[in-house]
Design a protein around this motif. Structure first.
Motif, PDB file in Angstrom:
ATOM      1  N   ILE A   1       0.838  -1.194   0.000  1.00  0.00           N
ATOM      2  CA  ILE A   1       0.000   0.000   0.000  1.00  0.00           C
ATOM      3  C   ILE A   1       0.875   1.248   0.000  1.00  0.00           C
ATOM      4  O   ILE A   1       2.068   1.199   0.317  1.00  0.00           O
TER       5      ILE A   1
ATOM      6  N   LEU B   1      -4.134   0.462  -2.348  1.00  0.00           N
ATOM      7  CA  LEU B   1      -3.391  -0.760  -2.661  1.00  0.00           C
ATOM      8  C   LEU B   1      -2.669  -0.588  -3.988  1.00  0.00           C
ATOM      9  O   LEU B   1      -3.155   0.102  -4.886  1.00  0.00           O
TER      10      LEU B   1
ATOM     11  N   PRO C   1      -5.587  -4.400   4.789  1.00  0.00           N
ATOM     12  CA  PRO C   1      -5.101  -3.225   4.061  1.00  0.00           C
ATOM     13  C   PRO C   1      -6.053  -2.033   4.111  1.00  0.00           C
ATOM     14  O   PRO C   1      -5.603  -0.891   4.170  1.00  0.00           O
TER      15      PRO C   1
ATOM     16  N   LEU D   1      -5.009   1.672   5.671  1.00  0.00           N
ATOM     17  CA  LEU D   1      -5.018   2.951   4.955  1.00  0.00           C
ATOM     18  C   LEU D   1      -5.504   4.094   5.834  1.00  0.00           C
ATOM     19  O   LEU D   1      -5.086   5.239   5.664  1.00  0.00           O
TER      20      LEU D   1
END
Length: 168
Positions: free
Chosen positions: A5, A10, A134, A138
């Motif tokens: 990432i 991603l 993921p 973020l």
């Protein structure tokens, strides 16, 4: 395989870590070399047509590659354990002392809780540990709205930024 990432989301990872068999490496593949391999065969790897990156371990001194930085498309720093913070210093040295402006990637035991500070030290891509979500990771880039200290992403501390805004 780790999930890659950056602040935008991603990303696909085109880089292959060199595992000791030069014959198994596709000629144009993006190749990430450990520092010892680069030191032993820099002329051979430098003549190859694909992109080259360097993989630093916690004990590796970034000054060892300072003269070669222009030859790399990526510098990756390995975190063998979330408790090993030497990679943070490596990132700051690469960015501030050695002038690295290319992609700087954190790899290894990289957790969501580390991302904000890793980014402050100069990392701009992150290979998350397998068990990390993921999408949740973020959100780490927005954990704090104000940064008091200076960092690789903000060269002035808050009091200097505020003072500049008042005088302008």
């Amino acid at each position: 395989m780790a999930t890659l990432i950056d602040r935008n989301g991603l990303r696909p990872d085109t880089w292959h870590v060199f595992e000791g068999d030069a014959g198994a490496v596709a000629p144009y593949a993006d190749l990430l070399l450990p520092l010892d391999e680069w030191r032993e065969r820099a002329a051979v790897w430098g003549a190859r047509p694909g992109r080259i990156g360097i993989l630093l371990s916690p004990a590796d001194d970034p000054a060892a590659i300072a003269a070669d930085l222009a030859r790399f498309a990526l510098v990756a720093v390995r975190f063998p354990s979330f408790a090993d913070g030497r990679g943070y210093s490596t990132a700051r040295l690469l960015r501030e002392r050695h002038g690295w402006r290319g992609e700087l990637r954190a790899v290894g035991d990289v957790l969501r809780d580390q991302l904000f500070l890793l980014a402050r030290c100069g990392f701009d891509s992150f290979a998350l540990r397998e068990d990390q979500d993921p999408q949740a990771a973020l959100a780490a880039f927005d954990d704090f709205s104000v940064r008091y200290q200076s960092g690789a992403d903000e060269p002035l501390p808050l009091f200097r930024r505020r003072g500049a805004a008042v005088s302008a």
